[in-house]
Write an enzyme that holds these catalytic residues in place. Structure first.
Site, PDB file in Angstrom:
ATOM      1  N   TYR A  17      36.785  38.211  46.106  1.00  0.00           N
ATOM      2  CA  TYR A  17      37.700  38.864  46.756  1.00  0.00           C
ATOM      3  C   TYR A  17      37.012  40.119  47.314  1.00  0.00           C
ATOM      4  O   TYR A  17      36.725  40.923  46.483  1.00  0.00           O
ATOM      5  CB  TYR A  17      38.908  39.209  46.069  1.00  0.00           C
ATOM      6  CG  TYR A  17      39.973  37.842  46.083  1.00  0.00           C
ATOM      7  CD1 TYR A  17      41.006  37.456  47.046  1.00  0.00           C
ATOM      8  CD2 TYR A  17      39.546  36.952  45.061  1.00  0.00           C
ATOM      9  CE1 TYR A  17      41.634  36.506  46.932  1.00  0.00           C
ATOM     10  CE2 TYR A  17      40.362  35.691  45.083  1.00  0.00           C
ATOM     11  CZ  TYR A  17      41.647  35.282  45.977  1.00  0.00           C
ATOM     12  OH  TYR A  17      42.100  34.289  45.792  1.00  0.00           O
ATOM     13  N   GLU A  18      37.298  40.446  48.558  1.00  0.00           N
ATOM     14  CA  GLU A  18      37.115  41.740  49.265  1.00  0.00           C
ATOM     15  C   GLU A  18      37.183  42.963  48.407  1.00  0.00           C
ATOM     16  O   GLU A  18      36.553  43.933  48.601  1.00  0.00           O
ATOM     17  CB  GLU A  18      37.610  41.856  50.700  1.00  0.00           C
ATOM     18  CG  GLU A  18      37.284  42.903  51.560  1.00  0.00           C
ATOM     19  CD  GLU A  18      37.995  42.730  52.913  1.00  0.00           C
ATOM     20  OE1 GLU A  18      37.297  42.330  53.928  1.00  0.00           O
ATOM     21  OE2 GLU A  18      39.121  43.092  53.124  1.00  0.00           O
ATOM     22  N   ALA A  19      38.210  43.174  47.732  1.00  0.00           N
ATOM     23  CA  ALA A  19      38.661  43.995  46.967  1.00  0.00           C
ATOM     24  C   ALA A  19      37.796  44.421  45.774  1.00  0.00           C
ATOM     25  O   ALA A  19      37.935  45.441  45.177  1.00  0.00           O
ATOM     26  CB  ALA A  19      40.045  43.989  46.372  1.00  0.00           C
ATOM     27  N   GLY A  20      36.858  43.472  45.596  1.00  0.00           N
ATOM     28  CA  GLY A  20      35.871  43.677  44.469  1.00  0.00           C
ATOM     29  C   GLY A  20      35.975  42.970  43.239  1.00  0.00           C
ATOM     30  O   GLY A  20      35.715  43.459  42.176  1.00  0.00           O
TER      31      GLY A  20
END
Lengths: 251, 300
Positions: free
Chosen positions: A49-52
């Protein structure tokens, strides 16, 4: 078996994933598609996920890309700089999913603005990570309803690169990824031809070429190998409805 | 040296009219309490920078604190538009400067590490580069290939919410770590709000978890539940219904004003805000424990 457009698109997107793929997941239908693939033909899918968050196993359906359920039980968490550099820029992501307000004939995406950039008629949210996902994931897939206003011949603003004006132009740009490999709509699937033009490659059951043409802003070419997709199976629909989105947020 | 402040003192001392501020946190631990205090203190002409402006900057814009936004994704995550900021831009009432996520974070990375610029590989997408003169190209001296570069971002003040820190400002974060570390190191001043202020011994028991060290921190404020309607991993859940409700509230000037009157101007501080949210919300946002397995640093 009855199913709606969101279910149809999600099932078809899930089938594009291969077992072992490392996939950069977005919220909404891509998240459902990835979780569906993991529970059917791709048990070794790795969701980033883009949030890491790497190797997420969300226990519930996240409303946002940064939901706490993505972290609990994940294999790793890292900073935004790390996720975009070590993972995406370095080439460690196989698949990216994208949406957007407009997709054009060469698979370029506009998620920024309708009208003039400096005096916008409609200001959209902007790139987020989609510029990098479209540029650097090995393969990209776009999921969107098939409507004429979403499929102009040329987008007002290229937020994320498809093939630009031709496959050669993308190759010359230096973007490492192979670009959009499929646009999954509720009518069928468009895929790039040798020039990078998105052509009709598959129709969903009940859809026809006329319906595609009426809902697309350019004259759509039809692949010589035009396929018909298999309808969603009872098992695919059961997983979606009972396990993944039981309260019907997205489907 | 203790850096303990009340939040009100810290905002008074370190946030000034016309400043560039960076309220950090990608979806997680967004420092809403600090933004509400900025609104109560009627700060003006701020440039607000965040990869994802989220509701926190929509609220600051609604309250008239904002001159300009620097961002990379201006949406209500999972819901839709940030209506107030979008409207201000469409009406030509607010300046903006825009990047992709990696461009935005690379600006912070350059700012945080003292570099003159940060290089990035080509993505092939041409339009933003044309629209923003801060996105430039240079030739890699080793290969001759062109790379994209962005300049450092050095905000006047970073505001970061953390799970726990000591009174000196040594701050530990877990869960999504977004860009908190980069924002703190990039900024001239750093305000920490914390769920808990703990003894230094607790910080020293797990040094790998310290993301922001005391040497760059100016003020430490104990503000439990500071992140609501965002969340703090392991402490309370994200208030998704509020994110949906904001979509409705932010559609009318009157509703926005009423909301600000009731929930920002009408309360003294975060304690009063949290009390006012009431038991139903407190219970709804409670989270069960899921402890990590202890690790052994060794007794040397």
């Amino acid at each position: 078996m009855n199913y709606n457009n969101a279910e149809l698109m999600t099932v078809n997107a899930a089938r594009l994933l291969r077992d072992g793929d490392v996939v950069f997941v977005g919220v909404g239908l891509p998240n459902l598609a990835c979780n569906l693939a993991r529970r059917t033909h791709a048990p070794n899918l790795v969701m980033i996920y883009e949030a890491g968050v790497i190797g997420a196993r969300p226990s519930r359906l996240p409303l946002s890309i940064g939901d706490p359920c993505l972290v609990s039980g994940a294999t790793a968490v890292c900073s935004m700089y790390d996720i975009f550099s070590f993972y995406l820029q370095r080439g460690n992501v196989d698949v990216g999913f994208l949406g957007g307000a407009q997709i054009d004939r060469f698979g370029n995406i506009n998620a920024t603005v309708i009208g003039d950039y400096n005096q916008p008629k409609t200001r959209l949210p902007g790139s987020g990570g989609s510029m990098e996902i479209a540029g650097w994931a090995n393969r990209c897939y776009i999921i969107t309803p098939h409507q004429k206003r979403r499929f102009p011949e040329k987008v007002d603003f290229i937020t994320s690169a498809g093939f630009l004006s031709h496959r050669k132009e993308r190759e010359a740009s230096g973007a490492r990824g192979k670009g959009p490999q499929g646009v999954v709509t509720h009518l069928g699937i468009l895929e790039p031809d040798e020039n990078g033009e998105m052509v009709l490659a598959a129709l969903h059951p009940g859809a026809n070429i006329d319906m595609i043409q009426q809902n697309t802003g350019w004259e759509v070419k039809v692949s010589v190998n035009l396929r018909e997709t298999q309808p969603p199976s009872a098992e695919e629909l059961r997983i979606l409805r009972e396990d993944l989105d039981p309260t019907g947020i997205y489907i | 040296m203790s850096k303990l402040h009340t939040l009100s003192e810290a905002i008074k001392k370190y946030v000034h009219d016309g400043d560039v501020i960076y309220a950090a946190g990608f979806t997680h631990m967004i420092p809403f309490a600090a933004a509400h205090e900025i609104i109560r203190q009627k700060k003006k002409n701020l440039t607000v920078a965040r990869a994802t402006p989220d509701l926190i900057y929509d609220m600051l814009t609604a309250a008239g604190c904002v001159k300009k936004v620097i961002f990379s994704y201006m949406g209500n995550p999972g819901v839709g538009s940030l209506r107030i900021m979008r409207d201000a831009i469409e009406k030509g009432e607010m300046e903006w400067e825009e990047y992709s996520h990696f461009g935005m974070i690379s600006r912070l990375q350059a700012g945080a590490t003292g570099l003159p610029f940060m290089p990035m590989n080509q993505t092939g997408a041409p339009s933003l580069e044309k629209a923003n003169p801060n996105i430039k190209r240079i030739t890699d001296p080793f290969t001759g290939v062109e790379v994209i570069v962005v300049p450092p971002l050095n905000p006047d003040v970073a505001i970061v919410h953390v799970q726990r820190c000591d009174k000196h400002g040594n701050s530990q974060i877990w869960g999504i770590v977004g860009e908190q570390k980069e924002a703190a190191f990039a900024s001239k001043h750093v305000i920490i709000t914390a769920e808990e202020i703990v003894e230094e011994d607790i910080i020293r028991s797990d040094p790998n978890r310290t993301v922001i060290p005391s040497i760059i921190v100016d003020a430490v404020c104990q503000v439990p539940f500071s992140a609501h309607p965002s969340y703090t991993q392991g402490y309370y859940d994200r208030d998704n219904p509020f994110y949906l409700a904001w979509d409705e509230i932010s559609q009318s000037t009157e509703k926005i004003q009423n909301w600000l009157d009731e929930w920002v101007y009408g309360v003294k501080d975060r304690d009063e805000y949290w009390e006012k949210l009431g038991e139903e919300t407190h219970n709804r946002l409670k989270v069960s424990p899921r402890l990590s397995s202890p690790i052994d640093y060794g007794d040397y």
